[in-house]
Design a protein around this motif. Sequence first.
Motif, PDB file in Angstrom:
ATOM      1  N   ASP A 305      -7.900  20.998   4.208  1.00  0.00           N
ATOM      2  CA  ASP A 305      -6.751  20.412   3.521  1.00  0.00           C
ATOM      3  C   ASP A 305      -6.682  20.792   2.048  1.00  0.00           C
ATOM      4  N   ASP A 306      -7.427  21.824   1.639  1.00  0.00           N
ATOM      5  CA  ASP A 306      -7.365  22.223   0.240  1.00  0.00           C
ATOM      6  C   ASP A 306      -5.943  22.630  -0.118  1.00  0.00           C
ATOM      7  N   GLY A 307      -5.484  22.182  -1.274  1.00  0.00           N
ATOM      8  CA  GLY A 307      -4.117  22.444  -1.708  1.00  0.00           C
ATOM      9  C   GLY A 307      -3.187  21.262  -1.525  1.00  0.00           C
ATOM     10  N   ARG A 308      -3.555  20.339  -0.635  1.00  0.00           N
ATOM     11  CA  ARG A 308      -2.676  19.194  -0.376  1.00  0.00           C
ATOM     12  C   ARG A 308      -2.565  18.284  -1.597  1.00  0.00           C
ATOM     13  N   GLU A 309      -3.700  17.838  -2.110  1.00  0.00           N
ATOM     14  CA  GLU A 309      -3.669  16.908  -3.245  1.00  0.00           C
ATOM     15  C   GLU A 309      -3.117  17.576  -4.493  1.00  0.00           C
ATOM     16  N   GLY A 310      -3.485  18.838  -4.698  1.00  0.00           N
ATOM     17  CA  GLY A 310      -2.947  19.575  -5.838  1.00  0.00           C
ATOM     18  C   GLY A 310      -1.448  19.758  -5.752  1.00  0.00           C
ATOM     19  N   SER A 311      -0.946  20.005  -4.534  1.00  0.00           N
ATOM     20  CA  SER A 311       0.502  20.148  -4.337  1.00  0.00           C
ATOM     21  C   SER A 311       1.224  18.832  -4.616  1.00  0.00           C
ATOM     22  N   LYS A 312       0.602  17.728  -4.205  1.00  0.00           N
ATOM     23  CA  LYS A 312       1.208  16.414  -4.483  1.00  0.00           C
ATOM     24  C   LYS A 312       1.335  16.190  -5.988  1.00  0.00           C
ATOM     25  N   LYS A 313       0.310  16.569  -6.730  1.00  0.00           N
ATOM     26  CA  LYS A 313       0.348  16.391  -8.180  1.00  0.00           C
ATOM     27  C   LYS A 313       1.378  17.313  -8.814  1.00  0.00           C
ATOM     28  N   LEU A 314       1.431  18.571  -8.348  1.00  0.00           N
ATOM     29  CA  LEU A 314       2.447  19.497  -8.849  1.00  0.00           C
ATOM     30  C   LEU A 314       3.847  18.957  -8.600  1.00  0.00           C
ATOM     31  N   LYS A 315       4.041  18.398  -7.406  1.00  0.00           N
ATOM     32  CA  LYS A 315       5.373  17.912  -7.027  1.00  0.00           C
ATOM     33  C   LYS A 315       5.824  16.774  -7.936  1.00  0.00           C
ATOM     34  N   THR A 316       4.893  15.903  -8.352  1.00  0.00           N
ATOM     35  CA  THR A 316       5.278  14.797  -9.249  1.00  0.00           C
ATOM     36  C   THR A 316       5.774  15.308 -10.592  1.00  0.00           C
ATOM     37  N   LYS A 317       5.409  16.553 -10.943  1.00  0.00           N
ATOM     38  CA  LYS A 317       5.860  17.143 -12.207  1.00  0.00           C
ATOM     39  C   LYS A 317       7.103  18.010 -12.031  1.00  0.00           C
ATOM     40  N   GLY A 318       7.598  18.097 -10.792  1.00  0.00           N
ATOM     41  CA  GLY A 318       8.826  18.850 -10.560  1.00  0.00           C
ATOM     42  C   GLY A 318       8.654  20.265 -10.075  1.00  0.00           C
ATOM     43  N   ALA A 319       7.431  20.654  -9.710  1.00  0.00           N
ATOM     44  CA  ALA A 319       7.197  22.014  -9.226  1.00  0.00           C
ATOM     45  C   ALA A 319       7.797  22.214  -7.838  1.00  0.00           C
ATOM     46  N   VAL A 320       7.988  23.486  -7.477  1.00  0.00           N
ATOM     47  CA  VAL A 320       8.450  23.863  -6.143  1.00  0.00           C
ATOM     48  C   VAL A 320       7.217  24.146  -5.278  1.00  0.00           C
ATOM     49  N   ILE A 321       7.200  23.590  -4.076  1.00  0.00           N
ATOM     50  CA  ILE A 321       6.053  23.773  -3.179  1.00  0.00           C
ATOM     51  C   ILE A 321       6.489  24.538  -1.937  1.00  0.00           C
ATOM     52  N   ILE A 322       5.722  25.573  -1.599  1.00  0.00           N
ATOM     53  CA  ILE A 322       5.974  26.406  -0.421  1.00  0.00           C
ATOM     54  C   ILE A 322       4.763  26.319   0.510  1.00  0.00           C
ATOM     55  N   ALA A 323       5.002  26.215   1.796  1.00  0.00           N
ATOM     56  CA  ALA A 323       3.925  26.260   2.791  1.00  0.00           C
ATOM     57  C   ALA A 323       4.226  27.357   3.797  1.00  0.00           C
ATOM     58  N   GLU A 324       3.201  28.119   4.171  1.00  0.00           N
ATOM     59  CA  GLU A 324       3.375  29.120   5.222  1.00  0.00           C
ATOM     60  C   GLU A 324       3.627  28.409   6.546  1.00  0.00           C
ATOM     61  N   SER A 325       4.551  28.935   7.321  1.00  0.00           N
ATOM     62  CA  SER A 325       4.921  28.282   8.578  1.00  0.00           C
ATOM     63  C   SER A 325       3.904  28.550   9.677  1.00  0.00           C
ATOM     64  N   GLU A 326       3.947  27.702  10.689  1.00  0.00           N
ATOM     65  CA  GLU A 326       3.057  27.868  11.843  1.00  0.00           C
ATOM     66  C   GLU A 326       3.336  29.190  12.560  1.00  0.00           C
ATOM     67  N   GLN A 327       4.534  29.725  12.367  1.00  0.00           N
ATOM     68  CA  GLN A 327       4.921  30.985  13.004  1.00  0.00           C
ATOM     69  C   GLN A 327       3.975  32.128  12.648  1.00  0.00           C
ATOM     70  N   THR A 328       3.468  32.149  11.398  1.00  0.00           N
ATOM     71  CA  THR A 328       2.622  33.272  10.976  1.00  0.00           C
ATOM     72  C   THR A 328       1.221  32.868  10.524  1.00  0.00           C
ATOM     73  N   ALA A 329       0.969  31.602  10.209  1.00  0.00           N
ATOM     74  CA  ALA A 329      -0.350  31.196   9.708  1.00  0.00           C
ATOM     75  C   ALA A 329      -1.414  31.421  10.774  1.00  0.00           C
ATOM     76  N   ILE A 330      -2.479  32.154  10.419  1.00  0.00           N
ATOM     77  CA  ILE A 330      -3.563  32.396  11.368  1.00  0.00           C
ATOM     78  C   ILE A 330      -4.209  31.069  11.761  1.00  0.00           C
ATOM     79  N   ILE A 331      -4.431  30.207  10.771  1.00  0.00           N
ATOM     80  CA  ILE A 331      -4.858  28.823  11.004  1.00  0.00           C
ATOM     81  C   ILE A 331      -3.912  27.933  10.210  1.00  0.00           C
TER      82      ILE A 331
END
Length: 362
Positions: A305-331
């Motif tokens: 789950d690395d990146g989850r908590e950091g993304s939450k903090k970024l989002k509170t400051k107004g950042a844009v968050i992108i996640a790779e889709s299940e379509q291509t993510a190896i895991i």
Amino acid sequence: MVFIPHPESRITYLIHFMINVLVVDDSAFSRRIITKILESIPDVKVVETATDGQDALKKVIRTRPDLITLDLEMPLMDGFTFLRWVMNNMPTPVIVVSAQEADENVFKAMDLGAVDFLVKPTRHASMQLEEIKADLIEKVLAIPLLKMRKIKERLQSEETKAPSVAPVTTAGDRPRVICIASSTGGPPAIQTILSELPKGFEVPILVAQHMPPAFTALFAERLNKYTSMVVKEAANEDVLQPSTVYIAPGGKHLVVEKRSNKYILLHKDKQLDPKYSPSANVLFSSVADEMDGRAVGTVLTGMGDDGREGSKKLKTKGAVIIAESEQTAIIFGMPQETIRAGVVDHILPLHEIARQFTTLCQ
């Protein structure tokens, strides 16, 4: 179907079938230690061992394993030749267990389809080999989450693309930085994104890829071949520069600190987050604190789950968050955890992420 909270692993996985493993290594001592580690995991069985590539070919055909651990430097038929055959004829997850001296060979193996690698502490027969136990267990427990079909599709679709030229725009409110988090399957994914960014792309990129010390510098050197941006392992006290990609050093954390009108990159001790090193959560959180939300956080393939908590903090400051889709993510572990946190703005297949970066940074 059972949950496996192995004491040597940081993560609990759902295992619903026996994982049969073929161990390939020309060292009898290494085969014995690796087998011992693997068979300490419930629902994991070493079905066969092999001494070289030729021996492994016969045994992979006969046993059809769910996973192969592979040494690269072997007599008669080396690991690369064996790996090419496996990926072309019987696509199977392969974890490279390599000597430190192999250096760039591990990245060549990942280009050929290996899903991950581990570094032997020494080339010699030594009980030090048991030091890889925790990492090997964690990577093996992730195998049920891995989509081999996606690796095969990536290998078939890779082709050289001429980068386009980035449009000339004013800075305005565009992001000051792009942050990327990745683990298993990350190196080829990052390579794909960088190779698809247009010439003249100016926004700096910070990468937290889970990787051992010494290999992050080699990874950066290799990436330079695929992009017009400058790629380097981030040095302590580096000043953030445009058109540059900074790879967080293995075994340490990377943070950003604002000084006057400059952003400085700093190394932090592993104990700041002993779970992951380098940690995307540490990197993303520092960017949130120092850059006022003018950032893009991106979570790619990887277990945990690395990146989850950091993304939450970024989002509170107004950042844009992108996640790779299940379509291509190896895991799909890391992207899925971030999506479940409810902070993701764009869920994209890998081949669309560079285009989204370009759009956001115009």
